[in-house]
Design a protein around this motif. Structure first.
Motif, short mmCIF file in Angstrom:
data_model
loop_
_atom_site.label_atom_id
_atom_site.label_comp_id
_atom_site.label_asym_id
_atom_site.label_seq_id
_atom_site.Cartn_x
_atom_site.Cartn_y
_atom_site.Cartn_z
N UNK A 53 -66.96 76.82 38.98
CA UNK A 53 -67.45 75.46 38.78
C UNK A 53 -67.27 75.11 37.31
N UNK A 54 -66.61 73.98 37.06
CA UNK A 54 -66.30 73.57 35.71
C UNK A 54 -67.48 72.84 35.07
N UNK A 55 -67.54 72.92 33.74
CA UNK A 55 -68.57 72.20 33.00
C UNK A 55 -68.20 70.73 32.89
N UNK A 56 -69.18 69.94 32.42
CA UNK A 56 -68.92 68.50 32.30
C UNK A 56 -67.83 68.23 31.27
N UNK A 102 -75.63 62.41 33.24
CA UNK A 102 -76.84 62.56 34.06
C UNK A 102 -76.50 62.61 35.55
N UNK A 103 -75.56 61.78 35.97
CA UNK A 103 -75.16 61.79 37.38
C UNK A 103 -74.45 63.09 37.74
N UNK A 104 -73.64 63.59 36.80
CA UNK A 104 -72.98 64.88 37.00
C UNK A 104 -74.02 66.00 37.14
N UNK A 105 -75.00 66.02 36.23
CA UNK A 105 -76.03 67.06 36.28
C UNK A 105 -76.87 66.94 37.56
N UNK A 106 -77.13 65.71 38.01
CA UNK A 106 -77.91 65.53 39.23
C UNK A 106 -77.17 66.09 40.43
N UNK A 107 -75.86 65.84 40.51
CA UNK A 107 -75.08 66.36 41.63
C UNK A 107 -74.93 67.87 41.55
N UNK A 123 -66.96 58.87 41.99
CA UNK A 123 -68.33 58.77 41.47
C UNK A 123 -68.99 60.12 41.69
N UNK A 124 -69.65 60.64 40.65
CA UNK A 124 -70.18 62.00 40.71
C UNK A 124 -71.21 62.17 41.82
N UNK A 125 -72.02 61.14 42.05
CA UNK A 125 -73.09 61.29 43.04
C UNK A 125 -72.82 60.46 44.29
N UNK A 126 -71.62 59.88 44.38
CA UNK A 126 -71.25 59.09 45.54
C UNK A 126 -70.56 59.94 46.59
N UNK A 127 -70.13 59.28 47.66
CA UNK A 127 -69.47 59.99 48.75
C UNK A 127 -68.09 60.50 48.35
N UNK A 128 -67.52 59.94 47.25
CA UNK A 128 -66.21 60.40 46.79
C UNK A 128 -66.31 61.51 45.76
#
Length: 669
Positions: free
Chosen positions: A574-577, A353-358, A610-615
């Motif tokens: 862009x790669x898939x999850x 979910x975090x990957x999809x959100x980003x 982290x997918x949705x973090x600054x890193x």
């Protein structure tokens, strides 16, 4: 009594010093702290450096030509009146030369500032003072000429040189004002005392200077060859390089026509370089100061939305920042959830979910960037077009609609020639306006290709997929949505295959084994349950089972080969999850951290993110293949280092045994 007199003065000095310290905070040149006022710190110096040569060019025209001319009562082939230049007084020439010298000196000090040959605090005030002097001198002599030595109508008028001096004074004044804004930002502490320009921006300064020099060379050549005034020769050079081709001035001799060949080619090349550099600079500024801030706002909003959806007010398990993970001693986000007893399937669902959100933020940002650039380019185009039309409407004897028509044809470099600048005031203004408007139009066309043209191309591709050039399996995929129709077609296909002697049933192609996306380079999409059921190689390290380590190392080599091909292809893939999960395992299986202590970044590079973090890799300036390739190479380096250390440890442990065997062999001998 003396003490009573001194005390108020010292109090005033102290209060003045406090006021200065509270309002002015200049920063040294080696200060690498954060900077704001990005327009004043980056855009203003570049605008000044690229506009200063143009101001010098107008000042040169004002010097080499008289400021008044006599009308001879007839017109030439272009529709302009034939004129005879009149001699200027000596004081006007001397002051004009002084103004030009100050303008060129101010430009030189600015270049010294860019190259850091001279200190900012010395070079910038010098440029401001010199350009201020140029402005004052030009305003003084134009006003004095208008008051004490103005042309006598109707037979006399101001020449192009006079109006060039007016334009030069306006440009010098503009340069002075914007540099004073830059100086004010420095003394207020918004940025350190140097111009933080990139190599591309410095190249733009050299390219614009070279372009102005090339215009001057063309003006000098065609002034002698075609036998026209220096101002008309500069106008002819400008029209030639911009490929307008009005036809109002043409080379009548074979020598002039022959010189057009090399001059036009070199000029168009330099112009293309300048326009490309301006486009890159504008995109760079927009990405660093608009697009990145937009991404950060969307990311923060998504994080806050995720937290607000959790039961409870704190939702501590959603804090995936490496800082908090290091405090808790956890190795990654997945391990952090595992330690509190949460199922791995649920953890990977939240990771997905975090990957999809980003990824959604990425796609939205692409649309935002494209349409933001297009709208901004349209606004700039509209300002340049309509304001230029107002000037031509006032300077030429045409309607405002005709002025809009002339400006539009000039911006698109159509150049019908039915309307051309003919007056002494409009031609110098046209030179400056065209050098600003043509690059603006080129940037607009480029932005349209990224939005409207790209959307039209996508629409035509979709139309072709469903009509004249359908892809294999296109209709099959659509008919799968209707089970009844699809089953009937399947039965009909089976009957046909039986009649032709083929096997009954679904072949390998329909099973998906030969589908390109199911090959080793394009793994098939798998469910979260399938991904969670695989062994977590990221939790181990290279000191585990030898067969597993060598197998992962082989997979690591294949992954490096694949991502290298993606990088060389130059396509922003862009790669898939599912692909990211595979890459993550190969990056983290060489993690040397002891006792499952999380290491966000070690000596070899980044290990966890982290997918949705600054890193997040999706926030990196690199493309995804470049980012993954760097991490995979770092993992390979870690693997080689661990294997070398294990081999050294094995040799140290076997050394006593080997020594004892040598001693026994020596005793036997």
């Amino acid at each position: 009594m003396n003490e009573d007199k001194v005390e108020p003065r010292s109090t005033e000095k102290k209060s003045l010093g406090k006021w200065v310290q509270s309002h002015f905070h200049p920063r040294p040149a080696d200060d690498d702290g954060p900077q704001d006022w990005w327009v004043a710190s980056t855009a203003i110096p570049l605008i000044a450096a690229t506009s200063a040569p143009l101001a010098n060019l107008m000042s040169i025209i004002a010097l080499v030509m008289p400021w008044k001319s006599k009308l001879l009562g007839r017109t030439d082939s272009s529709g302009a009146q034939v004129q005879e230049l009149m001699r200027d007084p000596r004081w006007c020439i001397a002051l004009n030369a002084t103004s030009l010298a100050c303008g060129i000196a101010g430009n030189i000090f600015l270049l010294f500032n860019f190259t850091r040959t001279m200190r900012y605090i010395i070079a910038l005030p010098a440029s401001i003072i010199l350009w201020c002097l140029s402005t004052a001198i030009l305003i003084g002599i134009t006003a004095a000429t208008h008051i004490y030595d103005s042309p006598v109508p109707p037979d006399e008028t101001y020449s192009q040189a006079y109006w060039s001096a007016v334009i030069a004074a306006a440009l010098y004044f503009l340069l002075t004002v914007i540099l004073m804004i830059n100086m004010w930002g420095y003394v207020r502490g918004h940025y350190p005392q140097y111009f933080a320009l990139t190599d591309g921006q410095r190249t733009l300064i050299l390219q614009t200077t070279a372009f102005v020099v090339w215009l001057l060379i063309g003006a000098a050549i065609f002034h002698a060859v075609i036998d026209i005034s220096f101002a008309d020769a500069l106008y002819f050079s400008d029209v030639t390089i911009l490929t307008l081709g009005y036809g109002d001035i043409t080379p009548p001799t074979s020598v002039g026509k022959g010189l057009v060949f090399p001059y036009a080619v070199m000029g168009i090349i330099i112009l293309g370089l300048v326009v490309g550099s301006i486009h890159d600079f504008a995109r760079e500024l927009q990405y660093d100061n608009v697009v990145r801030k937009h991404v950060e706002r969307k990311r923060q909003a998504t994080i806050q939305h995720s937290i607000s959806l959790e039961p409870g007010s704190e939702a501590p398990h959603l804090d995936f920042t490496p800082k908090n993970l290091r405090k808790s001693g956890k190795r990654s986000t997945i391990d952090a959830f595992s330690l509190v007893g949460r199922p791995k399937v649920l953890i990977m669902r939240e990771e997905k979910d975090r990957f999809d959100a980003m990824r959604a933020i990425q796609y939205e940002t692409v649309l935002f960037r494209r349409w933001y650039n297009l709208v901004l380019s349209l606004i700039m185009f509209g300002i340049v077009w309509t304001c230029g039309a107002v000037v031509f409407w006032k300077l030429e004897d045409i309607t405002y609609f005709d002025a809009l028509y002339f400006g539009f044809c000039s911006l698109l470099t159509i150049g019908y020639g039915d309307f051309t600048p003919t007056t002494n005031a409009s031609r110098p203004f046209f030179i400056v306006w065209s050098l600003i408007s043509i690059p603006t139009m080129t940037v607009l066309i480029s932005e349209m290709s990224d939005t409207i043209v790209l959307a039209f191309k996508h629409a035509t591709s979709v139309f072709a997929d469903w009509t004249v050039l359908p892809h294999s399996g296109k209709y099959r995929k659509f008919l799968r949505r209707f089970p009844t129709i699809y089953a009937a077609l399947q039965r009909r296909e089976e009957k046909r295959r039986v009649a032709q002697g083929f096997h009954v049933g679904v072949d390998d192609a329909e099973n998906g084994t030969s589908h390109p996306h199911n090959s080793s380079e394009h793994p098939p999409a798998r469910s979260i349950e399938e991904l969670a059921s695989e062994p977590d190689t990221a939790s181990g390290n290279a000191s585990g089972a030898a067969s597993s380590g060598f197998q992962l190392a082989q997979q690591l080599a294949y992954a490096i080969q694949r991502t290298t091909k993606d990088v060389v292809a130059g396509d922003p893939k862009r790669y898939s999850y599912e692909e990211w999960v595979a890459f993550t395992r190969l990056i983290r299986f060489t993690d040397p951290s002891p006792d499952r202590v999380e290491i966000h970044e070690d000596d070899y590079g980044i290990l966890n993110w982290d997918w949705i973090g600054k890193t997040s890799p999706m926030l990196a300036t690199e493309t995804e293949p470049e980012w993954v390739l760097n991490r995979l190479c770092e993992s390979l380096i870690r693997y080689i280092d661990i294997q070398a250390r294990n081999a050294s440890t094995t040799r140290d442990e076997d050394e006593p045994t080997l020594r004892k065997q040598r001693e026994i062999r020596f005793e036997d001998e």
